[in-house]
Design an enzyme around this catalytic site. Structure first.
Site, short mmCIF file in Angstrom:
data_model
loop_
_atom_site.label_atom_id
_atom_site.label_comp_id
_atom_site.label_asym_id
_atom_site.label_seq_id
_atom_site.Cartn_x
_atom_site.Cartn_y
_atom_site.Cartn_z
N LYS A 24 0.84 -1.20 0.00
CA LYS A 24 0.00 0.00 0.00
C LYS A 24 0.87 1.24 0.00
O LYS A 24 2.05 1.21 0.39
CB LYS A 24 -0.94 0.04 1.22
CG LYS A 24 -0.28 -0.03 2.60
CD LYS A 24 0.20 1.27 3.17
CE LYS A 24 0.79 1.11 4.56
NZ LYS A 24 1.57 2.24 5.04
N PRO A 34 9.42 -5.04 0.13
CA PRO A 34 10.40 -4.85 1.20
C PRO A 34 9.73 -4.92 2.59
O PRO A 34 8.58 -4.49 2.75
CB PRO A 34 10.98 -3.45 0.92
CG PRO A 34 10.81 -3.29 -0.56
CD PRO A 34 9.51 -3.99 -0.90
N VAL A 35 10.47 -5.45 3.55
CA VAL A 35 9.92 -5.74 4.89
C VAL A 35 10.13 -4.54 5.82
O VAL A 35 11.16 -3.87 5.74
CB VAL A 35 10.64 -7.00 5.45
CG1 VAL A 35 10.19 -7.30 6.87
CG2 VAL A 35 10.38 -8.20 4.54
N ALA A 36 9.15 -4.30 6.69
CA ALA A 36 9.23 -3.20 7.68
C ALA A 36 9.61 -1.90 6.99
O ALA A 36 10.53 -1.20 7.40
CB ALA A 36 10.22 -3.54 8.79
N ALA A 37 8.89 -1.57 5.92
CA ALA A 37 9.28 -0.48 5.04
C ALA A 37 8.25 0.63 4.97
O ALA A 37 8.46 1.62 4.27
CB ALA A 37 9.51 -1.05 3.63
N GLY A 92 3.24 -1.79 4.22
CA GLY A 92 2.12 -2.63 4.68
C GLY A 92 2.23 -4.09 4.30
O GLY A 92 1.24 -4.82 4.40
N GLY A 93 3.42 -4.54 3.90
CA GLY A 93 3.56 -5.92 3.41
C GLY A 93 3.10 -6.97 4.42
O GLY A 93 2.32 -7.87 4.08
N GLY A 94 3.56 -6.85 5.65
CA GLY A 94 3.21 -7.85 6.67
C GLY A 94 1.72 -7.86 6.94
O GLY A 94 1.10 -8.92 7.10
N ASP A 125 -3.24 -1.90 10.00
CA ASP A 125 -3.39 -1.79 8.55
C ASP A 125 -4.15 -2.97 7.94
O ASP A 125 -4.47 -2.95 6.75
CB ASP A 125 -2.01 -1.72 7.87
CG ASP A 125 -1.38 -0.34 7.96
OD1 ASP A 125 -2.12 0.63 8.21
OD2 ASP A 125 -0.16 -0.24 7.76
O1 C5P Z 1 -1.19 -2.06 14.73
P1 C5P Z 1 0.25 -2.22 14.42
O2 C5P Z 1 0.86 -3.43 15.07
O3 C5P Z 1 0.56 -2.17 12.95
O4 C5P Z 1 0.98 -0.94 15.02
C1 C5P Z 1 2.36 -0.90 15.30
C2 C5P Z 1 2.61 0.20 16.31
O5 C5P Z 1 2.39 1.48 15.70
C3 C5P Z 1 1.67 0.17 17.50
O6 C5P Z 1 2.23 -0.59 18.52
C4 C5P Z 1 1.56 1.63 17.89
O7 C5P Z 1 2.65 1.96 18.69
C5 C5P Z 1 1.72 2.36 16.59
N1 C5P Z 1 0.43 2.77 15.99
C6 C5P Z 1 -0.26 3.83 16.53
N2 C5P Z 1 -1.46 4.21 15.98
C7 C5P Z 1 -1.94 3.60 14.87
C8 C5P Z 1 -1.22 2.53 14.29
C9 C5P Z 1 -0.03 2.14 14.87
O8 C5P Z 1 0.16 4.41 17.53
N3 C5P Z 1 -3.09 4.00 14.33
#
Ligand code: C5P
Length: 330
Positions: free
Chosen positions: A18, A113-116, A119-121, A155
């Protein structure tokens, strides 16, 4: 007697990346997450996930094999958590019930790409949830599917049904938009430096805690335009505004200061506005077509070879040309 191999025909899902065309962060919530307002589009760049019901002699647990970009240990992959959550949600309510659904044998080709910030994961998790249900012949109503998806990650709900969308809440409120028309090209440059989403949101909370309001205005305006169907050339005409429409940019550069000279050098090479996708570190530029994006990718590769881009992280950046597809992934 039914052919036992028929059950082993894998279900295949494409899991697209994404791009956040806008990302407004409205403020921190009581649960620690942040409320967002973001126009997101899926890209043609996609991982490929195949899922097959495992033959009984393979043992009783799900297995995952990963190829392509290094996504870390398979046992920690969100795909396996997604299958586990899907199994819990289905319970005995599937055609082979009332017993539990059988284990799955999964294969993931990581092309994103990972952790990029792409939104791949999360996309893989949505594909795993949806694909597992199909492999088992099970169904979950939309509300339960969305709840499981939101539990897996902010996501994930966006990826469940595909297409452009306005994202609100922490990511669980997904309003589909008509989308971007005419398949414009996108160049993605992902430095090899790690930039965890949680660290960027924490830096954001420690700094301002909310955006300045201008990104939200841009985001609301763009949601209206993408809702009506925004032509590629009109999207590109807005690239300068969109490249600035990410409230996480200051926090991302605070966490990864090398991103500032890297982005500046990329702008010098490409001569186009350079945006940050999500929490980064992927940087993007827009083009009239995927071919144009591929030409630009060649220019960036040459710049890397010539040492014209500062090194960032412990390897070379991933440089990928793709498109914002008008229709569903193929
Ligand atoms: O939900 P996800 O695991 O992708 O989020 C990773 C981290 O990003 C969360 O632990 C949070 O710290 C932060 N986050 C946030 N607000 C969001 C999405 C993510 O604070 N809407």
């Amino acid at each position: 007697m039914t052919d036992p191999l028929a059950r082993l025909t894998p279900v295949v899902r494409l899991a697209p990346a994404k791009l956040n065309l806008t990302l407004a962060v409205l403020g921190r919530r009581r649960d620690g997450f942040h409320d967002l307002h973001s126009v997101m589009v899926p890209l043609a760049l996609a991982d490929r996930l195949s899922l097959a019901v495992a033959p009984p002699e393979r043992g009783a647990s799900d297995s995952l094999h990963v190829e392509g970009f290094d996504a870390g240990p398979p046992a920690d992959n969100l795909v396996l958590r997604a299958v586990g959550e899907a199994r819990l949600a289905v319970g005995g309510d599937w055609p082979g019930g009332p017993g539990p659904v059988p284990p799955l044998s999964l294969r993931l080709e990581k092309r994103i790409p990972v952790a990029a910030g792409l939104g791949g994961g999360s996309s893989d998790a949505a594909a795993a949830l949806d694909g597992a249900l199909e492999a088992w012949g099970a169904e979950l109503d939309t509300g339960r599917r969305t709840a499981v998806a939101a539990w897996l990650g902010s996501d994930v709900p966006f990826f469940l049904d595909g297409g452009a969308a306005l994202i609100e809440g922490r990511g669980e409120r997904v309003q589909r938009l008509r989308g971007v028309l005419g398949n414009p090209g996108v160049l993605l440059v992902t430095p090899s430096a790690a930039l965890p989403t949680s660290a960027v949101f924490k830096a954001f909370a420690d700094r301002a805690g909310r955006g300045d309001g201008s990104v939200r205005m841009t985001s609301e305006h763009l949601a209206g335009e993408v809702g009506a169907g925004l032509r590629g050339p009109d999207l590109i005409a807005r690239a300068g505004v969109l490249a600035a429409a990410n409230d996480l940019l200051p926090a991302a550069t605070a966490e990864l200061p090398g991103l500032v000279p890297f982005r500046r050098a990329l702008f010098r090479v490409l001569g186009r506005p350079v945006g940050l996708s999500g929490s980064g570190p992927t940087l993007w530029t827009l083009y009239p077509s995927e071919d144009d994006a591929a030409t630009a990718a060649g220019a960036v590769r040459e710049a890397v070879a010539a040492g014209a881009l500062p090194s960032l992280g412990d390897g070379e950046p991933a440089i990928l040309a793709t498109t914002i597809p008008e229709g569903p992934p193929r």
